[in-house]
Write a protein that holds these residues in place. Sequence first.
Motif, PDB file in Angstrom:
ATOM      1  N   ILE A 119      24.352   6.249  35.805  1.00  0.00           N
ATOM      2  CA  ILE A 119      25.261   5.864  34.729  1.00  0.00           C
ATOM      3  C   ILE A 119      25.884   7.153  34.205  1.00  0.00           C
ATOM      4  N   TYR A 120      27.149   7.392  34.559  1.00  0.00           N
ATOM      5  CA  TYR A 120      27.773   8.658  34.169  1.00  0.00           C
ATOM      6  C   TYR A 120      28.955   8.401  33.239  1.00  0.00           C
ATOM      7  N   ASN A 121      29.179   9.319  32.330  1.00  0.00           N
ATOM      8  CA  ASN A 121      30.266   9.203  31.360  1.00  0.00           C
ATOM      9  C   ASN A 121      30.965  10.529  31.141  1.00  0.00           C
ATOM     10  N   GLY A 122      32.301  10.511  31.208  1.00  0.00           N
ATOM     11  CA  GLY A 122      33.050  11.602  30.620  1.00  0.00           C
ATOM     12  C   GLY A 122      32.848  11.531  29.121  1.00  0.00           C
ATOM     13  N   ASP A 123      32.582  12.670  28.478  1.00  0.00           N
ATOM     14  CA  ASP A 123      32.129  12.609  27.087  1.00  0.00           C
ATOM     15  C   ASP A 123      33.250  12.585  26.061  1.00  0.00           C
ATOM     16  N   VAL A 124      34.538  12.536  26.497  1.00  0.00           N
ATOM     17  CA  VAL A 124      35.637  12.438  25.535  1.00  0.00           C
ATOM     18  C   VAL A 124      36.502  11.202  25.807  1.00  0.00           C
ATOM     19  N   ASP A 125      35.900  10.178  26.378  1.00  0.00           N
ATOM     20  CA  ASP A 125      36.555   8.891  26.586  1.00  0.00           C
ATOM     21  C   ASP A 125      36.336   8.032  25.353  1.00  0.00           C
ATOM     22  N   THR A 126      37.406   7.403  24.830  1.00  0.00           N
ATOM     23  CA  THR A 126      37.237   6.502  23.689  1.00  0.00           C
ATOM     24  C   THR A 126      37.312   5.035  24.093  1.00  0.00           C
ATOM     25  N   VAL A 127      37.592   4.744  25.355  1.00  0.00           N
ATOM     26  CA  VAL A 127      37.627   3.355  25.811  1.00  0.00           C
ATOM     27  C   VAL A 127      36.212   2.855  26.064  1.00  0.00           C
ATOM     28  N   CYS A 128      35.452   3.616  26.824  1.00  0.00           N
ATOM     29  CA  CYS A 128      34.039   3.292  27.075  1.00  0.00           C
ATOM     30  C   CYS A 128      33.254   4.583  26.848  1.00  0.00           C
ATOM     31  N   ASN A 129      32.767   4.768  25.625  1.00  0.00           N
ATOM     32  CA  ASN A 129      32.244   6.071  25.237  1.00  0.00           C
ATOM     33  C   ASN A 129      30.802   6.286  25.694  1.00  0.00           C
ATOM     34  N   TYR A 130      30.440   7.548  25.838  1.00  0.00           N
ATOM     35  CA  TYR A 130      29.121   7.913  26.370  1.00  0.00           C
ATOM     36  C   TYR A 130      27.987   7.450  25.462  1.00  0.00           C
ATOM     37  N   LEU A 131      28.203   7.466  24.135  1.00  0.00           N
ATOM     38  CA  LEU A 131      27.131   7.127  23.199  1.00  0.00           C
ATOM     39  C   LEU A 131      26.756   5.655  23.308  1.00  0.00           C
ATOM     40  N   GLY A 132      27.765   4.783  23.422  1.00  0.00           N
ATOM     41  CA  GLY A 132      27.482   3.362  23.572  1.00  0.00           C
ATOM     42  C   GLY A 132      26.748   3.057  24.851  1.00  0.00           C
ATOM     43  N   ASP A 133      27.156   3.705  25.954  1.00  0.00           N
ATOM     44  CA  ASP A 133      26.463   3.487  27.227  1.00  0.00           C
ATOM     45  C   ASP A 133      25.048   4.045  27.192  1.00  0.00           C
ATOM     46  N   ALA A 134      24.859   5.179  26.524  1.00  0.00           N
ATOM     47  CA  ALA A 134      23.518   5.761  26.414  1.00  0.00           C
ATOM     48  C   ALA A 134      22.588   4.839  25.633  1.00  0.00           C
ATOM     49  N   LYS A 135      23.083   4.265  24.560  1.00  0.00           N
ATOM     50  CA  LYS A 135      22.262   3.333  23.767  1.00  0.00           C
ATOM     51  C   LYS A 135      21.927   2.083  24.572  1.00  0.00           C
ATOM     52  N   HIS A 136      22.895   1.618  25.356  1.00  0.00           N
ATOM     53  CA  HIS A 136      22.658   0.437  26.190  1.00  0.00           C
ATOM     54  C   HIS A 136      21.550   0.702  27.215  1.00  0.00           C
ATOM     55  N   ILE A 137      21.621   1.849  27.877  1.00  0.00           N
ATOM     56  CA  ILE A 137      20.614   2.166  28.896  1.00  0.00           C
ATOM     57  C   ILE A 137      19.250   2.399  28.253  1.00  0.00           C
ATOM     58  N   LEU A 138      19.217   2.964  27.072  1.00  0.00           N
ATOM     59  CA  LEU A 138      17.941   3.121  26.366  1.00  0.00           C
ATOM     60  C   LEU A 138      17.305   1.757  26.118  1.00  0.00           C
ATOM     61  N   GLN A 139      18.123   0.777  25.732  1.00  0.00           N
ATOM     62  CA  GLN A 139      17.598  -0.568  25.520  1.00  0.00           C
ATOM     63  C   GLN A 139      17.076  -1.168  26.827  1.00  0.00           C
ATOM     64  N   VAL A 140      17.840  -0.997  27.921  1.00  0.00           N
ATOM     65  CA  VAL A 140      17.390  -1.489  29.227  1.00  0.00           C
ATOM     66  C   VAL A 140      16.061  -0.838  29.615  1.00  0.00           C
ATOM     67  N   ALA A 141      15.975   0.482  29.417  1.00  0.00           N
ATOM     68  CA  ALA A 141      14.748   1.210  29.762  1.00  0.00           C
ATOM     69  C   ALA A 141      13.573   0.723  28.933  1.00  0.00           C
ATOM     70  N   ASN A 142      13.777   0.535  27.640  1.00  0.00           N
ATOM     71  CA  ASN A 142      12.685   0.063  26.785  1.00  0.00           C
ATOM     72  C   ASN A 142      12.259  -1.348  27.150  1.00  0.00           C
ATOM     73  N   ASP A 143      13.229  -2.224  27.452  1.00  0.00           N
ATOM     74  CA  ASP A 143      12.904  -3.611  27.813  1.00  0.00           C
ATOM     75  C   ASP A 143      12.085  -3.684  29.094  1.00  0.00           C
ATOM     76  N   ASN A 144      12.261  -2.701  29.964  1.00  0.00           N
ATOM     77  CA  ASN A 144      11.580  -2.733  31.258  1.00  0.00           C
ATOM     78  C   ASN A 144      10.477  -1.676  31.370  1.00  0.00           C
ATOM     79  N   LYS A 145      10.122  -1.096  30.222  1.00  0.00           N
ATOM     80  CA  LYS A 145       9.009  -0.143  30.149  1.00  0.00           C
ATOM     81  C   LYS A 145       9.177   1.026  31.117  1.00  0.00           C
ATOM     82  N   LEU A 146      10.413   1.524  31.205  1.00  0.00           N
ATOM     83  CA  LEU A 146      10.668   2.719  32.009  1.00  0.00           C
ATOM     84  C   LEU A 146      10.356   3.954  31.174  1.00  0.00           C
ATOM     85  N   THR A 147       9.859   4.983  31.835  1.00  0.00           N
ATOM     86  CA  THR A 147       9.485   6.223  31.161  1.00  0.00           C
ATOM     87  C   THR A 147      10.674   7.163  31.091  1.00  0.00           C
ATOM     88  N   SER A 148      10.841   7.790  29.928  1.00  0.00           N
ATOM     89  CA  SER A 148      11.967   8.699  29.736  1.00  0.00           C
ATOM     90  C   SER A 148      11.593  10.127  30.076  1.00  0.00           C
TER      91      SER A 148
END
Length: 573
Positions: A434-463
């Motif tokens: 999951i890669y993001n250019g960090d100055v995109d305002t259409v699909c920003n890196y922070l929103g995608d990072a939060k989404h993946i954190l939720q996916v990881a937590n739901d599936n008990k993946l280790t960070s």
Amino acid sequence: MNRSLLGLLLLTVSVFSNGEDDLITDLPGLLFKTDFKSYSGYVDANDNGTWRMHYMLTESRSKPDTDPLLVWFNGGPGCSSLGGLFEELGPFYVNFDGETLYENPYAWNAKANVLYLESPIGVGYSYDTNTPNFFNANDDQSAQQNLFALTNFFKTVQPKYANRTFYLSGESYAGIYIPMLTDLIIQGINNGSFPNKNFQGSAIGNGFMNVRGLLNALALWSAYHGRVSLQDWASIKTNCSKGADMDNFDFAQYTNSSNLIDYVGDGSYCGNLIQPLISQNADGTEGFDQYNFYQECYDKSVFQAPAPPATGKRVKRSAIQGVSAVKRNLHYAKLGNFRGTSDLAKNTAALVNRFSNDNQFGYFCWNEDPVSKYLNSDKVQNALHIPQDWKKQNNTWQDCRDSIYNNYKLTYNTTNQFFNSIIKNAKTDFRFLIYNGDVDTVCNYLGDAKHILQVANDNKLTSGPRTPWFYSDNQQLAGYVQTYSGKNGNNATITIDLLTVKGAGHMVPYDRAGPSVQMISNFVWAKPSANINYTSQDNFDPNIQLSELIDTGNSSSVSILLALFTVLINVLL
């Protein structure tokens, strides 16, 4: 001859010709010698063959017979993957004249065969044989079309790839396409219906994976990029969030959407404060590019259409759209008929600055019009094997088709269920990037990072830790990467690499071309359960050598310095 042997030979010839019939033998305007094959043709996207999905395939410049296959989708919804090919990650860039092709030294086919699918039906050259200008699309239909098309590609159209390691990739709204298609492919592999079992991962760039999450994160991103006064931010805290944790506050409650894709403030006091954080300002004059906050096209009269209205709609600006033909002609006359980089050197690729990130002479600002002109040329369409049936429907190739976007039905405003299903059902090791250019305002890196954190937590993946990764011999910071990993119930290792690309916007392969090809090459060549070193140059050499030019019979070329001097003098006059 033995009948069974004869039948086998005929079958072999048939299978071979299926793919080779689509070989591009003479690509119009090509200015450099290629050391790889390219194909263009169609795959069926439904049972009765009325949905015809166009594909292009650029084979690897390394070892095409053994290198992995990378499937690419542009998003939109409604944007053509040929936009990705000719404007971002493909080996061919279109000159300002709209007729000739120069080399992209940072093409993603450095060590991978790259397949571009124009999805869904109605996009680009893809069409419905029964319904001219077909535009009906939704998430589930698109997923089924993509599954059918890729199945047909492996079984019938290019069967030499049927046992090849392959990956999915794409950007933007492909953040919905890819998790859905990944889930369907894994189901098909598990039940034996999908023809290629060597599916090892999916890469999503600046993905539209969680609509509300992206909107809420964009408000934070904008607030800390100087788009709001401290007084207004204090008012939002006091009167709207009422002391709630701003990092997790639901700004979306003060917005409305007509299509569940684009959101604007709801007209309330708080909605009016939040509106400029999630879109252009109220009068539409703010004028930054939504796809890259720091991308600037200074010559607005030629290279850039007016700023998009503050409707929330994500707008891809055409280079010269909205500027009158008279004004364009006057401007070109003033510049001495300047035609972009093609006037500066015989080999446009030689002008590409391979020593810094400012490397494309504003290609982003003007490429859509030349690409559209090129792909709407009859001789180009003939070379790409575009059939008369498509032409008879009075179609034109468009970078992004508004009829698809305006009528598209978003069904899934979050992709959690698909990630969860993939992680649960994978029977072999599987990896996401999951890669993001960090100055995109259409699909920003922070929103995608939060989404993946939720996916990881739901599936008990280790960070793992968040660490920098680097590009080039002198170790330039390219971004940051963090890995989530774990085992599922099938004892398969699941890995998610969450990566940012420093200074890139929505179109990472264009904005940070060198780092992007290093990133993707390391991804597709990693062992499925291994930790990837994205800094490694084992799979990509940044010291690029340009291809030899084709002798077009015109040996005269203007000196770069002389051409630049002439342009500058004409501008001053």
